[in-house]
Motif scaffolding. Sequence first.
Motif, PDB file in Angstrom:
ATOM      1  N   LEU A  45     -11.972   5.135  10.533  1.00 39.39           N
ATOM      2  CA  LEU A  45     -10.684   5.713  10.913  1.00 39.39           C
ATOM      3  C   LEU A  45     -10.350   6.961  10.109  1.00 39.39           C
ATOM      4  O   LEU A  45      -9.362   7.643  10.404  1.00 39.39           O
ATOM      5  CB  LEU A  45      -9.571   4.688  10.721  1.00 39.39           C
ATOM      6  N   CYS A  46     -11.162   7.276   9.110  1.00 44.94           N
ATOM      7  CA  CYS A  46     -10.912   8.449   8.267  1.00 44.94           C
ATOM      8  C   CYS A  46     -10.795   9.716   9.117  1.00 44.94           C
ATOM      9  O   CYS A  46     -11.672  10.034   9.912  1.00 44.94           O
ATOM     10  CB  CYS A  46     -12.029   8.601   7.239  1.00 44.94           C
ATOM     11  N   GLY A  47      -9.678  10.425   8.956  1.00 44.39           N
ATOM     12  CA  GLY A  47      -9.450  11.657   9.695  1.00 44.39           C
ATOM     13  C   GLY A  47      -8.870  11.474  11.082  1.00 44.39           C
ATOM     14  O   GLY A  47      -8.566  12.465  11.755  1.00 44.39           O
ATOM     15  N   LEU A  48      -8.677  10.216  11.516  1.00 38.57           N
ATOM     16  CA  LEU A  48      -8.145   9.974  12.860  1.00 38.57           C
ATOM     17  C   LEU A  48      -6.660   9.649  12.862  1.00 38.57           C
ATOM     18  O   LEU A  48      -6.020   9.675  13.919  1.00 38.57           O
ATOM     19  CB  LEU A  48      -8.900   8.803  13.525  1.00 38.57           C
ATOM     20  N   VAL A  49      -6.110   9.319  11.699  1.00 41.74           N
ATOM     21  CA  VAL A  49      -4.714   8.876  11.638  1.00 41.74           C
ATOM     22  C   VAL A  49      -3.790  10.054  11.292  1.00 41.74           C
ATOM     23  O   VAL A  49      -4.081  10.790  10.348  1.00 41.74           O
ATOM     24  CB  VAL A  49      -4.534   7.762  10.587  1.00 41.74           C
ATOM     25  N   LEU A  69       0.840  -1.205   0.000  1.00 41.25           N
ATOM     26  CA  LEU A  69       0.000   0.000   0.000  1.00 41.25           C
ATOM     27  C   LEU A  69       0.872   1.251   0.000  1.00 41.25           C
ATOM     28  O   LEU A  69       0.625   2.211  -0.742  1.00 41.25           O
ATOM     29  CB  LEU A  69      -0.907   0.021   1.231  1.00 41.25           C
ATOM     30  N   LEU A  70       1.889   1.245   0.860  1.00 40.15           N
ATOM     31  CA  LEU A  70       2.799   2.389   0.926  1.00 40.15           C
ATOM     32  C   LEU A  70       3.443   2.634  -0.435  1.00 40.15           C
ATOM     33  O   LEU A  70       3.486   3.776  -0.918  1.00 40.15           O
ATOM     34  CB  LEU A  70       3.876   2.136   1.980  1.00 40.15           C
ATOM     35  N   LEU A  71       3.944   1.581  -1.076  1.00 38.34           N
ATOM     36  CA  LEU A  71       4.606   1.728  -2.376  1.00 38.34           C
ATOM     37  C   LEU A  71       3.634   2.212  -3.447  1.00 38.34           C
ATOM     38  O   LEU A  71       4.008   2.989  -4.330  1.00 38.34           O
ATOM     39  CB  LEU A  71       5.216   0.395  -2.793  1.00 38.34           C
ATOM     40  N   ALA A  72       2.388   1.754  -3.382  1.00 38.30           N
ATOM     41  CA  ALA A  72       1.403   2.156  -4.382  1.00 38.30           C
ATOM     42  C   ALA A  72       1.037   3.627  -4.254  1.00 38.30           C
ATOM     43  O   ALA A  72       0.922   4.338  -5.266  1.00 38.30           O
ATOM     44  CB  ALA A  72       0.153   1.287  -4.257  1.00 38.30           C
ATOM     45  N   TYR A  73       0.857   4.095  -3.033  1.00 46.10           N
ATOM     46  CA  TYR A  73       0.418   5.477  -2.814  1.00 46.10           C
ATOM     47  C   TYR A  73       1.569   6.448  -2.559  1.00 46.10           C
ATOM     48  O   TYR A  73       1.367   7.663  -2.587  1.00 46.10           O
ATOM     49  CB  TYR A  73      -0.573   5.521  -1.653  1.00 46.10           C
ATOM     50  N   ARG A 112      -7.674   7.044   4.909  1.00 40.97           N
ATOM     51  CA  ARG A 112      -7.500   8.417   4.440  1.00 40.97           C
ATOM     52  C   ARG A 112      -7.575   9.419   5.574  1.00 40.97           C
ATOM     53  O   ARG A 112      -8.133   9.158   6.638  1.00 40.97           O
ATOM     54  CB  ARG A 112      -8.554   8.742   3.376  1.00 40.97           C
ATOM     55  N   GLY A 113      -6.990  10.598   5.299  1.00 40.46           N
ATOM     56  CA  GLY A 113      -7.063  11.696   6.237  1.00 40.46           C
ATOM     57  C   GLY A 113      -8.395  12.410   6.095  1.00 40.46           C
ATOM     58  O   GLY A 113      -9.330  11.900   5.471  1.00 40.46           O
ATOM     59  N   ALA A 114      -8.459  13.605   6.659  1.00 41.61           N
ATOM     60  CA  ALA A 114      -9.707  14.360   6.605  1.00 41.61           C
ATOM     61  C   ALA A 114     -10.106  14.665   5.164  1.00 41.61           C
ATOM     62  O   ALA A 114     -11.284  14.788   4.851  1.00 41.61           O
ATOM     63  CB  ALA A 114      -9.567  15.652   7.399  1.00 41.61           C
ATOM     64  N   GLY A 115      -9.091  14.769   4.258  1.00 45.09           N
ATOM     65  CA  GLY A 115      -9.382  14.932   2.844  1.00 45.09           C
ATOM     66  C   GLY A 115      -9.387  13.575   2.173  1.00 45.09           C
ATOM     67  O   GLY A 115      -9.840  12.600   2.743  1.00 45.09           O
ATOM     68  N   SER A 116      -8.835  13.509   0.971  1.00 48.96           N
ATOM     69  CA  SER A 116      -8.812  12.237   0.249  1.00 48.96           C
ATOM     70  C   SER A 116      -7.446  11.572   0.282  1.00 48.96           C
ATOM     71  O   SER A 116      -7.280  10.467  -0.240  1.00 48.96           O
ATOM     72  CB  SER A 116      -9.238  12.454  -1.209  1.00 48.96           C
ATOM     73  N   GLU A 117      -6.461  12.227   0.888  1.00 46.20           N
ATOM     74  CA  GLU A 117      -5.094  11.684   0.891  1.00 46.20           C
ATOM     75  C   GLU A 117      -5.017  10.400   1.702  1.00 46.20           C
ATOM     76  O   GLU A 117      -5.551  10.303   2.805  1.00 46.20           O
ATOM     77  CB  GLU A 117      -4.114  12.708   1.474  1.00 46.20           C
ATOM     78  N   VAL A 118      -4.335   9.411   1.160  1.00 44.58           N
ATOM     79  CA  VAL A 118      -4.092   8.168   1.895  1.00 44.58           C
ATOM     80  C   VAL A 118      -2.966   8.418   2.886  1.00 44.58           C
ATOM     81  O   VAL A 118      -1.851   8.786   2.501  1.00 44.58           O
ATOM     82  CB  VAL A 118      -3.731   7.017   0.933  1.00 44.58           C
ATOM     83  N   VAL A 119      -3.252   8.227   4.164  1.00 46.53           N
ATOM     84  CA  VAL A 119      -2.275   8.527   5.212  1.00 46.53           C
ATOM     85  C   VAL A 119      -1.845   7.292   5.989  1.00 46.53           C
ATOM     86  O   VAL A 119      -1.014   7.380   6.892  1.00 46.53           O
ATOM     87  CB  VAL A 119      -2.834   9.581   6.192  1.00 46.53           C
ATOM     88  N   GLY A 120      -2.417   6.137   5.655  1.00 49.38           N
ATOM     89  CA  GLY A 120      -2.044   4.933   6.384  1.00 49.38           C
ATOM     90  C   GLY A 120      -2.705   3.702   5.812  1.00 49.38           C
ATOM     91  O   GLY A 120      -3.373   3.755   4.766  1.00 49.38           O
ATOM     92  N   GLY A 121      -2.497   2.594   6.498  1.00 45.19           N
ATOM     93  CA  GLY A 121      -3.075   1.334   6.053  1.00 45.19           C
ATOM     94  C   GLY A 121      -3.600   0.524   7.218  1.00 45.19           C
ATOM     95  O   GLY A 121      -2.987   0.482   8.290  1.00 45.19           O
ATOM     96  N   LEU A 122      -4.758  -0.082   7.028  1.00 46.76           N
ATOM     97  CA  LEU A 122      -5.359  -0.974   8.018  1.00 46.76           C
ATOM     98  C   LEU A 122      -5.160  -2.388   7.514  1.00 46.76           C
ATOM     99  O   LEU A 122      -5.549  -2.709   6.383  1.00 46.76           O
ATOM    100  CB  LEU A 122      -6.843  -0.662   8.180  1.00 46.76           C
ATOM    101  N   CYS A 123      -4.557  -3.245   8.324  1.00 43.79           N
ATOM    102  CA  CYS A 123      -4.151  -4.563   7.862  1.00 43.79           C
ATOM    103  C   CYS A 123      -4.664  -5.661   8.792  1.00 43.79           C
ATOM    104  O   CYS A 123      -4.648  -5.521  10.015  1.00 43.79           O
ATOM    105  CB  CYS A 123      -2.628  -4.628   7.788  1.00 43.79           C
TER     106      CYS A 123
END
Length: 232
Positions: A228-232, A132-136, A191-202
Amino acid sequence: MQKALAMLEAVAYLGAGVTAKQIAAHTQVPPATAYRMLNYLVADGFLARTPDLSGFALGRRTSELAYAATDTEPVRTVAQVLDAMRAETRHGLYLMSFRGGALRAIDIDPDHEVVSASTITRNPHAHAVGKLLLAYRPRCLDDLELRSMTAHTLVDGLALHAELARVLATELSFENEESRVGRAALAVPVRGAGSEVVGGLCVQGIAGRLSPNNDRLVGFLRAGADELCGLV
């Protein structure tokens, strides 16, 4: 008071797991002063330490203030969301942050052995959340050594790029015995509060019991990522 509020805003902006050093730099407060004030904010419940004690997240009292201001139900914390999810699955569940282009553990399942963040960082191509990290964050591919961890690890560059394209298209990453024999994992972006991917749930478990074709499990992960959107 202004410095304390600036630090709360810094944690909210930079995301859970941000370090004292990063907060001090963001707020332009001397490190010694920042460390002291962060300890006060933790003691009063406005901030909380992450499980590995390496960073900070917004605390219970901050959520209570947000609730009082909006007159709506308080937003659940990362820990509350993951605790509720763990009560519904027998597999291991953990959350990683991608902020700054680096993997950082936010919440690790205490009842299951999981691969360390440092190991995933060294071999992201062999892990569901690492893919996920490599993709985003494709710049993380620069100078990446495709080491073989098992006979199933993707070590061909073209095959890896095709895999990452599938991750982006489906917003789902799968690993089957690529990092450890007998182990499989699924991961979805957070994702964060916007649309940016800020992490991964595994979610990880025994090979053969996890599959990207398991609609119920994939839906379970996606619902958790939405919470979790906006919490990470």
